[in-house]
Design a protein around this motif. Structure first.
Motif, PDB file in Angstrom:
ATOM      1  N   PHE A 192     -61.026 -13.612  53.057  1.00  0.00           N
ATOM      2  CA  PHE A 192     -62.141 -13.829  52.133  1.00  0.00           C
ATOM      3  C   PHE A 192     -62.321 -12.618  51.220  1.00  0.00           C
ATOM      4  O   PHE A 192     -62.463 -12.761  49.998  1.00  0.00           O
ATOM      5  CB  PHE A 192     -63.432 -14.107  52.910  1.00  0.00           C
ATOM      6  N   GLU A 193     -62.312 -11.425  51.812  1.00  0.00           N
ATOM      7  CA  GLU A 193     -62.502 -10.214  51.013  1.00  0.00           C
ATOM      8  C   GLU A 193     -61.375 -10.026  49.996  1.00  0.00           C
ATOM      9  O   GLU A 193     -61.634  -9.654  48.850  1.00  0.00           O
ATOM     10  CB  GLU A 193     -62.608  -8.986  51.934  1.00  0.00           C
ATOM     11  N   ILE A 194     -60.156 -10.277  50.414  1.00  0.00           N
ATOM     12  CA  ILE A 194     -59.025 -10.156  49.489  1.00  0.00           C
ATOM     13  C   ILE A 194     -59.180 -11.139  48.334  1.00  0.00           C
ATOM     14  O   ILE A 194     -59.007 -10.779  47.160  1.00  0.00           O
ATOM     15  CB  ILE A 194     -57.679 -10.381  50.217  1.00  0.00           C
ATOM     16  N   LYS A 195     -59.528 -12.395  48.654  1.00  0.00           N
ATOM     17  CA  LYS A 195     -59.674 -13.407  47.601  1.00  0.00           C
ATOM     18  C   LYS A 195     -60.806 -13.041  46.638  1.00  0.00           C
ATOM     19  O   LYS A 195     -60.669 -13.218  45.425  1.00  0.00           O
ATOM     20  CB  LYS A 195     -59.900 -14.786  48.205  1.00  0.00           C
ATOM     21  N   GLU A 196     -61.899 -12.512  47.163  1.00  0.00           N
ATOM     22  CA  GLU A 196     -63.011 -12.110  46.301  1.00  0.00           C
ATOM     23  C   GLU A 196     -62.609 -10.948  45.393  1.00  0.00           C
ATOM     24  O   GLU A 196     -62.944 -10.939  44.208  1.00  0.00           O
ATOM     25  CB  GLU A 196     -64.241 -11.738  47.136  1.00  0.00           C
ATOM     26  N   GLU A 197     -61.888  -9.979  45.945  1.00  0.00           N
ATOM     27  CA  GLU A 197     -61.411  -8.848  45.142  1.00  0.00           C
ATOM     28  C   GLU A 197     -60.469  -9.326  44.044  1.00  0.00           C
ATOM     29  O   GLU A 197     -60.546  -8.856  42.904  1.00  0.00           O
ATOM     30  CB  GLU A 197     -60.694  -7.827  46.031  1.00  0.00           C
ATOM     31  N   LEU A 198     -59.587 -10.248  44.389  1.00  0.00           N
ATOM     32  CA  LEU A 198     -58.643 -10.762  43.406  1.00  0.00           C
ATOM     33  C   LEU A 198     -59.348 -11.551  42.309  1.00  0.00           C
ATOM     34  O   LEU A 198     -59.013 -11.428  41.127  1.00  0.00           O
ATOM     35  CB  LEU A 198     -57.568 -11.612  44.085  1.00  0.00           C
TER      36      LEU A 198
ATOM     37  N   ILE B 177     -59.277 -10.684  38.336  1.00  0.00           N
ATOM     38  CA  ILE B 177     -58.871 -11.668  37.325  1.00  0.00           C
ATOM     39  C   ILE B 177     -59.932 -11.753  36.228  1.00  0.00           C
ATOM     40  O   ILE B 177     -59.618 -11.741  35.039  1.00  0.00           O
ATOM     41  CB  ILE B 177     -58.630 -13.059  37.956  1.00  0.00           C
ATOM     42  N   MET B 178     -61.195 -11.808  36.631  1.00  0.00           N
ATOM     43  CA  MET B 178     -62.284 -11.949  35.660  1.00  0.00           C
ATOM     44  C   MET B 178     -62.451 -10.700  34.792  1.00  0.00           C
ATOM     45  O   MET B 178     -62.793 -10.802  33.622  1.00  0.00           O
ATOM     46  CB  MET B 178     -63.597 -12.254  36.377  1.00  0.00           C
ATOM     47  N   GLU B 179     -62.202  -9.531  35.384  1.00  0.00           N
ATOM     48  CA  GLU B 179     -62.415  -8.287  34.654  1.00  0.00           C
ATOM     49  C   GLU B 179     -61.207  -7.868  33.826  1.00  0.00           C
ATOM     50  O   GLU B 179     -61.329  -7.029  32.945  1.00  0.00           O
ATOM     51  CB  GLU B 179     -62.776  -7.168  35.640  1.00  0.00           C
ATOM     52  N   SER B 180     -60.064  -8.433  34.092  1.00  0.00           N
ATOM     53  CA  SER B 180     -58.836  -8.019  33.412  1.00  0.00           C
ATOM     54  C   SER B 180     -58.774  -8.609  32.017  1.00  0.00           C
ATOM     55  O   SER B 180     -59.080  -9.767  31.786  1.00  0.00           O
ATOM     56  CB  SER B 180     -57.617  -8.480  34.206  1.00  0.00           C
TER      57      SER B 180
ATOM     58  N   LEU C 154     -51.447  -8.429  33.863  1.00  0.00           N
ATOM     59  CA  LEU C 154     -52.167  -8.040  35.078  1.00  0.00           C
ATOM     60  C   LEU C 154     -52.868  -9.251  35.685  1.00  0.00           C
ATOM     61  O   LEU C 154     -52.826  -9.462  36.895  1.00  0.00           O
ATOM     62  CB  LEU C 154     -53.182  -6.936  34.782  1.00  0.00           C
ATOM     63  N   ARG C 155     -53.486 -10.054  34.852  1.00  0.00           N
ATOM     64  CA  ARG C 155     -54.178 -11.256  35.323  1.00  0.00           C
ATOM     65  C   ARG C 155     -53.211 -12.197  36.030  1.00  0.00           C
ATOM     66  O   ARG C 155     -53.511 -12.755  37.082  1.00  0.00           O
ATOM     67  CB  ARG C 155     -54.857 -11.963  34.152  1.00  0.00           C
TER      68      ARG C 155
END
Length: 78
Positions: free
Chosen positions: A24-30, A34-37, A42-43
């Motif tokens: 869950f944490e990995i998916k949230e970080e990813l 994606i949203m900030e890139s 990179l996205r």
């Protein structure tokens, strides 16, 4: 390994609270990356990391499902 052993191990991993929290944490970080890139390259790389995590989860669910089908007599072989 047998189908039933694989299913048992898959079930243990899918029910493991620590592993699920890490996924869950990995998916949230990813998702956040994606949203900030602003860079497409990179996205794309981050997206494929997300797909990789989903693939691991899917493979575990498939192994568990095969064990259930075997147990119900809907799948032949061990």
């Amino acid at each position: 390994m047998s189908v039933s052993n694989d299913a048992h191990q898959a079930q243990n991993l899918l029910e493991d609270e620590f592993l699920q929290r890490i996924f869950f944490e990995i998916k949230e970080e990813l998702k956040k990356k994606i949203m900030e890139s602003e860079e497409d390259e990179l996205r794309d790389a981050v997206y494929y990391e997300h797909v990789g995590i989903a693939s691991v989860e899917r493979k575990l669910r498939i192994a568990l499902d095969k064990g259930i089908l075997l147990q119900k007599g809907l799948l032949k072989g061990e």
